[in-house]
Design an enzyme around this catalytic site. Structure first.
Site: not given
Ligand code: 8X3
Length: 269
Positions: A75, A103, A169, A173, A202
């Protein structure tokens, strides 16, 4: 294997992949194995990891390769386990640490700011960012000792564009992108290369997790156009790693042909 892939460059190298039990991680493992790499596969789910290891071995054999594949349940958010990782891999007989693919990661929930659960914040910040930093720091001394290596961080469209319902999120990123850029600058005097591979849509389990198991909502994201698939990103990752040593792909931003941004999608129906 396409001509473009000079497999001899990767032969005998060891590729370490987090989140290797499915999606982009699993496809990347299989493709690295076909290119002659040994593998270290890391993820939480032992059975799924072993299945990926078996597929990678079989894929390698079709190319006349017989890689060493080490499977370890991990983990990435377990700080003690990550600290113990490199010594454990050495005890498993891993001799070099050549390619690290950070990843592991994901998005949980689509709530707007004000309604985001702190558990989800912790999970995304820890998995997508803090663990990526810790795993990188675990392997970096080995790569520095070797004066060679390649760290590939999986970024995202969300690291370039902040969108509604993805505040945390997107923040993680964007942070991965910044961390990766600093790392690249810090390592220019070494034989270590740094790459950010940043995909758009993806189709993997990613959206199922984002929509908390709602398969219909997840499917709708990819409806009416050809999304990227895990193998597409695996090809990009392996292609980056296969460039000659003087070539460093700093960033690779990959979208489906029908995608222009997080919200611009050409859907046929
Ligand atoms: C890829 C997903 O929804 O941010 O990380 O494009 S998105």
């Amino acid at each position: 294997m396409p001509e473009l892939f000079n497999t001899t460059r990767l032969q005998g190298k060891t590729a370490i992949i987090t989140g290797a039990s499915g999606g982009i991680g699993a496809s990347t493992a299989i493709l690295f194995a076909r290119a002659g790499c040994n593998l270290v596969l890391l993820a939480r789910r032992k059975e799924a990891l072993e299945e990926v290891a078996a597929q990678a071995k079989a894929a390698a054999q079709t190319m006349g390769q017989n890689p060493q594949i080490v499977v370890r349940t991990l983990d990435v958010n377990d700080r003690t386990a990550v600290d113990a990782l490199v010594p454990a891999l050495k005890a498993d007989g891993v001799k070099s640490f050549d390619i690290l693919v950070n990843n592991a990661g994901g998005a949980v929930g689509t709530e707007r700011v004000g309604d985001i659960k702190m558990n989800d914040v912790d999970f995304m910040v820890d998995t997508n960012l803090v663990s990526l930093i810790q795993v990188t720091q675990a392997f970096l001394p080995e790569m520095k000792r070797q004066d060679s290596g390649h760290i590939l961080n999986i970024g995202s469209l969300a690291g370039r564009e902040a969108y509604v319902g993805g505040a945390v999120y997107c923040a993680t990123k964007h942070a991965v992108k910044a961390f990766t850029q600093s790392l690249l600058k810090e390592l220019v005097a070494t034989g270590i290369r740094v790459t950010e591979v940043a995909p758009g849509f993806v189709e993997t389990n990613f959206s199922v997790i984002r929509f908390r198991g709602n398969e219909d909502a997840a499917k709708a994201v990819y409806k009416g156009f050809d999304p990227l698939v895990a193998e597409d990103i695996a090809e990009e990752i392996v292609w980056c790693a296969m460039r000659p040593p003087h070539v460093q792909i700093a960033e690779l931003f990959v979208l489906p042909s029908a995608q222009g941004s997080a919200t611009i999608l050409h859907r046929k129906e």
